[in-house]
Design an enzyme around this catalytic site. Structure first.
Site, short mmCIF file in Angstrom:
data_model
loop_
_atom_site.label_atom_id
_atom_site.label_comp_id
_atom_site.label_asym_id
_atom_site.label_seq_id
_atom_site.Cartn_x
_atom_site.Cartn_y
_atom_site.Cartn_z
N HIS A 179 1.36 4.61 -2.74
CA HIS A 179 0.96 5.28 -3.98
C HIS A 179 2.20 5.91 -4.60
O HIS A 179 2.89 6.72 -3.96
CB HIS A 179 -0.09 6.33 -3.69
CG HIS A 179 -1.36 5.78 -3.12
ND1 HIS A 179 -2.46 5.48 -3.90
CD2 HIS A 179 -1.70 5.44 -1.84
CE1 HIS A 179 -3.42 4.99 -3.13
NE2 HIS A 179 -2.99 4.96 -1.88
N GLU B 156 -11.30 3.18 6.05
CA GLU B 156 -10.40 4.22 6.54
C GLU B 156 -11.28 5.34 7.12
O GLU B 156 -11.44 5.45 8.32
CB GLU B 156 -9.51 4.75 5.41
CG GLU B 156 -8.56 5.85 5.86
CD GLU B 156 -7.84 6.52 4.69
OE1 GLU B 156 -6.81 7.18 4.95
OE2 GLU B 156 -8.30 6.41 3.54
N HIS C 6 0.86 -1.19 0.00
CA HIS C 6 0.00 0.00 0.00
C HIS C 6 0.89 1.24 0.00
O HIS C 6 1.15 1.85 1.03
CB HIS C 6 -0.91 -0.02 1.23
CG HIS C 6 -2.00 1.01 1.21
ND1 HIS C 6 -3.20 0.84 1.86
CD2 HIS C 6 -2.06 2.23 0.63
CE1 HIS C 6 -3.95 1.91 1.68
NE2 HIS C 6 -3.27 2.78 0.95
N HIS D 94 -9.63 0.45 -1.12
CA HIS D 94 -9.56 1.23 0.10
C HIS D 94 -10.94 1.17 0.75
O HIS D 94 -11.94 1.59 0.16
CB HIS D 94 -9.21 2.68 -0.21
CG HIS D 94 -7.78 2.92 -0.59
ND1 HIS D 94 -7.11 2.12 -1.49
CD2 HIS D 94 -6.89 3.87 -0.19
CE1 HIS D 94 -5.87 2.58 -1.63
NE2 HIS D 94 -5.71 3.63 -0.85
#
Length: 377
Positions: free
Chosen positions: A21, A227, A19, A224
């Site tokens: 980006h 969160e 994970h 995702h």
């Protein structure tokens, strides 16, 4: 660097990251340099004092108030990435430094194709830059494997995601460069994801896109979820998108049955604890449910998310977690093994990585005070 006695062990432990980006590894130094090289103006210091200098930008990054506040700066960074060489430099900086500083052995890296497409940057430009960087690092003798994963963006209209998937499929990006030598780890892109703000954006909205991807032979999928969003979004990602992995997922701790399910189905949750605190998802690192996940048998890996913006690359994440949770060698061994097992690389690569993990863990077994290895021993 942490002050914990296990710090040398944490440095030597072979790591996987699932994970991160790619655009989130754009340091302020590289941001300013590419802005000048490509003649791309950044906001003026009069408009936003954060852009007065590298130092002031780092300072601004330390005080995000929310995910949306972060995303404002995140997407400004995209504007300076224009040429294949820009993406190569960005990817090379991450792969080379993290293999050296964190003993990163396998990385699965996200990127956001839709934003780049909208500003006239082709997917080929990004992917070719990534491939060049990986090849460069490997030619330098670094034994690291890495895969690139496109993420669809929730904050854009779902039809934009449909168009993006069509471009990805028609461009052959999920096929190996040389079909005659097809291997699971040699595809140009490996799987798909779903990211950006969750608020009022339930995963089910993208269900048909993930179904189309699966019908096209894309079996590695993630999203995702949990969160900003509730535990129900994690359930929806599993049931409606049929993902094989959950990114962030901290809201799962609010639902005992969901944690039982994640454990039973061996779903890897890619937790980003430092990011959770920096974006005010959690007020303190202690609130990230790592110990709850361990107690329930939920598999998780530790990740840096957008490290250039959150002040923490992978090694510092491991150290921060250890300072707060005080895990034992045996508990870290479970985290490391789960990271390898949950990776999307081929079985042979997993075997190599698992052997490296066992070698380091074996060398440290019994070195803790009194030989205590914790409740996993």
């Amino acid at each position: 660097m942490c002050n914990h006695p296990l710090h040398p062990f944490l440095v030597s432990l072979p790591k996987t990251e699932h994970h991160m980006h790619l655009e989130g590894s754009l340091s302020p130094e590289l941001l300013f340099r590419l802005s000048a090289k490509n003649n791309i103006p950044l906001p003026s210091p009069e408009t936003d004092p954060a852009f007065s200098s590298v130092e002031s930008l780092y300072e601004r990054y330390s005080s995000f108030t929310s995910l949306d506040d972060f995303l404002h700066y995140y997407y400004i960074g995209f504007t300076v990435l224009v040429h294949e060489s820009d993406f190569e430099e960005l990817a090379y900086a991450y792969l080379s430094t993290q293999s050296r500083e964190a003993n990163l052995r396998h990385a699965e890296v996200f990127f956001d194709p839709q934003v780049h497409i909208a500003r006239g940057i082709s997917i080929e430009t990004i992917v070719s830059g990534w491939e060049s960087a990986l090849q460069k690092v490997q030619k330098e003798g670094v034994d690291i494997s890495a895969q690139l994963i496109p993420c669809f963006l929730r904050h854009l209209d779902v039809k934009d995601s449909e168009r993006c998937l069509s471009l990805l499929l028609s461009g052959g990006f999920f096929k190996p460069p040389n079909p005659a030598e097809e291997k699971p780890s040699s595809r140009r892109l490996e799987g798909i994801g779903l990211c950006s703000t969750e608020l009022d954006k339930p995963p089910s909205t993208w269900a048909h896109i993930f179904t189309t991807a699966k019908q096209a032979g894309i079996t590695n999928t993630t999203a995702h979820a949990g969160e900003e969003g509730p535990a129900e979004y994690i359930t929806a990602a599993l049931d409606d998108l049929h993902v094989t992995r959950i990114d962030h997922g901290v809201s799962a701790a609010d639902d005992e049955n969901l944690m039982d399910r994640l454990a039973k189905e061996q779903v890897l949750v890619t937790v980003c604890p430092v990011s959770n605190v920096r974006l005010r998802v959690k007020q303190k690192l202690e609130q990230v449910p790592l110990r709850r996940f361990m107690e329930k048998g939920v598999r998780f890996s530790l990740n840096s998310d957008d490290p250039a913006y959150f002040g923490g690359y992978l090694q510092s994440v491991y150290c921060a977690v250890q300072e707060v949770f005080g895990f034992t060698v045996a508990q870290w061994a479970v985290i490391a093994r789960n990271g390898v097992e949950g990776s999307w690389c081929g079985e042979e690569r997993k075997r190599v990585l698992m052997g490296e993990v066992e070698g380091v863990v074996g060398a440290w077994a019994g070195k803790e005070e009194g030989g205590r290895l914790g409740w996993f021993s």
